[in-house]
Motif scaffolding. Structure first.
Motif, mmCIF file in Angstrom:
data_model
loop_
_atom_site.group_PDB
_atom_site.id
_atom_site.type_symbol
_atom_site.label_atom_id
_atom_site.label_comp_id
_atom_site.label_asym_id
_atom_site.label_seq_id
_atom_site.Cartn_x
_atom_site.Cartn_y
_atom_site.Cartn_z
ATOM 1 N N ILE A 175 54.350 22.469 -17.371
ATOM 2 C CA ILE A 175 53.563 21.319 -17.825
ATOM 3 C C ILE A 175 52.154 21.771 -18.223
ATOM 4 O O ILE A 175 51.597 21.322 -19.234
ATOM 5 C CB ILE A 175 53.498 20.250 -16.719
ATOM 6 C CG1 ILE A 175 54.896 19.648 -16.482
ATOM 7 C CG2 ILE A 175 52.500 19.148 -17.079
ATOM 8 C CD1 ILE A 175 54.968 18.734 -15.281
ATOM 9 N N GLY A 176 51.592 22.687 -17.433
ATOM 10 C CA GLY A 176 50.274 23.208 -17.780
ATOM 11 C C GLY A 176 50.271 23.927 -19.122
ATOM 12 O O GLY A 176 49.365 23.732 -19.944
ATOM 13 N N PHE A 177 51.284 24.752 -19.373
ATOM 14 C CA PHE A 177 51.365 25.466 -20.650
ATOM 15 C C PHE A 177 51.573 24.507 -21.821
ATOM 16 O O PHE A 177 51.025 24.715 -22.911
ATOM 17 C CB PHE A 177 52.494 26.487 -20.610
ATOM 18 C CG PHE A 177 52.191 27.687 -19.751
ATOM 19 C CD1 PHE A 177 50.931 28.232 -19.699
ATOM 20 C CD2 PHE A 177 53.188 28.285 -18.986
ATOM 21 C CE1 PHE A 177 50.641 29.337 -18.913
ATOM 22 C CE2 PHE A 177 52.921 29.385 -18.200
ATOM 23 C CZ PHE A 177 51.641 29.915 -18.154
ATOM 24 N N ALA A 178 52.368 23.459 -21.609
ATOM 25 C CA ALA A 178 52.574 22.476 -22.680
ATOM 26 C C ALA A 178 51.263 21.764 -23.011
ATOM 27 O O ALA A 178 50.931 21.560 -24.191
ATOM 28 C CB ALA A 178 53.651 21.466 -22.262
ATOM 29 N N GLY A 179 50.503 21.399 -21.964
ATOM 30 C CA GLY A 179 49.205 20.773 -22.202
ATOM 31 C C GLY A 179 48.243 21.708 -22.911
ATOM 32 O O GLY A 179 47.482 21.298 -23.792
ATOM 33 N N ARG A 180 48.293 22.994 -22.543
ATOM 34 C CA ARG A 180 47.448 23.994 -23.221
ATOM 35 C C ARG A 180 47.802 24.072 -24.702
ATOM 36 O O ARG A 180 46.916 24.120 -25.568
ATOM 37 C CB ARG A 180 47.644 25.357 -22.576
ATOM 38 C CG ARG A 180 46.905 26.496 -23.262
ATOM 39 C CD ARG A 180 47.524 27.829 -22.943
ATOM 40 N NE ARG A 180 48.902 27.919 -23.418
ATOM 41 C CZ ARG A 180 49.734 28.922 -23.123
ATOM 42 N NH1 ARG A 180 49.329 29.901 -22.339
ATOM 43 N NH2 ARG A 180 50.959 28.942 -23.607
#
Length: 295
Positions: free
Chosen positions: A167-172
């Motif tokens: 989820i963090g990478f998708a937001g990035r």
């Protein structure tokens, strides 16, 4: 032929771009394996700090060689601040997942990132996503649930770390779409790795584990992870500028094969039926979303 943007297209270019993408995914998987190996004997916070410093140094050199400015007002833009928060979240929880769970399952869950990016673009950026792609997104997320298996044993429950990291990478990635165009790939890479250092520092404050002097093998693992990551990033940038995006992007899923293969060969892992079925759902959903996006 060459498009106006400087991106080379055509059948041979698509083949070359696909090979560059496969090389990038292989190198990223090698990076993950070395990070996991280093985490076996060093605190996770220390691995994050050392890995982040090494990567930041590489991209600072790349920025200097390309003439890009590391310090500019655009670095403090809202999009870059949001990107930094998601980068810290993604890197911290993904490295924790690498340290505490099998490499194969962590790699498989990571493949859900493009699916989450499409859903996030529809929810937060106003992009149009029809019912077919929403169905594919739901199936891809069902694949993630199969891997995590809520209520299963402790190792499976720890796979939630990989989910949070994804989820963090998708937001990035979504924030990167809104980042100022004046910031090149080397500058984004530099600040991305500084976020890794920040993630390590924050986790060190929480875990309160003292840093250790790395043994030669551990130091070599971290150096190899930095080198593999830099190589992977370069191959990825080359792939995305060689051939058509729709022809090259599907080969991102070869990372799944590399991750499972390294997990079995290096760490003695044996992926279960749930992991393999979940992987199939994630890949099929992602490929369908790419196909519908092209149409």
């Amino acid at each position: 032929m060459a498009a106006a943007s400087g991106i080379v297209t055509g059948r041979r270019a698509n083949m070359a771009g696909s090979l560059w993408m496969i090389a990038a995914m292989g190198a990223f998987s090698v990076e993950d394996a070395f990070v996991k190996a280093a985490s076996a004997g060093l605190p996770v916070a220390e691995v994050l700090v050392l890995f982040g410093l090494g990567g930041a140094a590489v991209f600072a050199l790349a920025a200097r060689l390309s003439g890009a400015r590391l310090l500019s007002p655009a670095v403090l833009s809202r999009a870059m601040c949001v990107r930094a928060v998601f980068e810290v979240t993604g890197r911290l929880f993904y490295v924790l997942a690498l340290a505490l769970t099998p490499l194969s399952s962590t790699t498989v869950i990571l493949q859900a990132t493009p699916i989450l990016v499409v859903g996030g673009a529809a929810l937060f950026l106003g992009e149009t996503v029809g019912w077919r792609r929403w169905t594919a997104i739901a199936l891809g997320l069902a694949g993630v649930v199969l891997i995590v298996r809520p209520g299963a044993d402790g190792v499976s429950a720890l796979s939630v770390l990989a989910v949070i990291g994804t989820i963090g990478f998708a937001g990035r990635d979504l924030a990167s779409r809104m980042a100022p165009a004046s910031l090149g790939a080397a500058v984004l890479g530099f600040y991305g790795f500084l976020a890794v250092v920040a993630a390590g520092g924050l986790f060190a404050l929480w875990a309160r584990e003292p840093f250790l002097a790395p043994a030669p093998g551990q130091a070599l693992s971290i150096a190899a992870a930095v080198a593999a990551g830099a190589l992977a990033y370069g191959c990825l940038m080359t792939a995305m500028r060689t051939g058509e995006v729709g022809a090259v992007t599907p080969f991102r899923y070869t990372r799944l094969l590399f991750g499972i293969g390294l997990g079995m060969a290096v760490f003695g892992e044996t992926p279960g039926a749930g992991t393999l079925l979940g992987a199939g759902l994630i890949v099929l959903s992602g490929l369908f979303i790419l196909w519908r996006g092209r149409r």
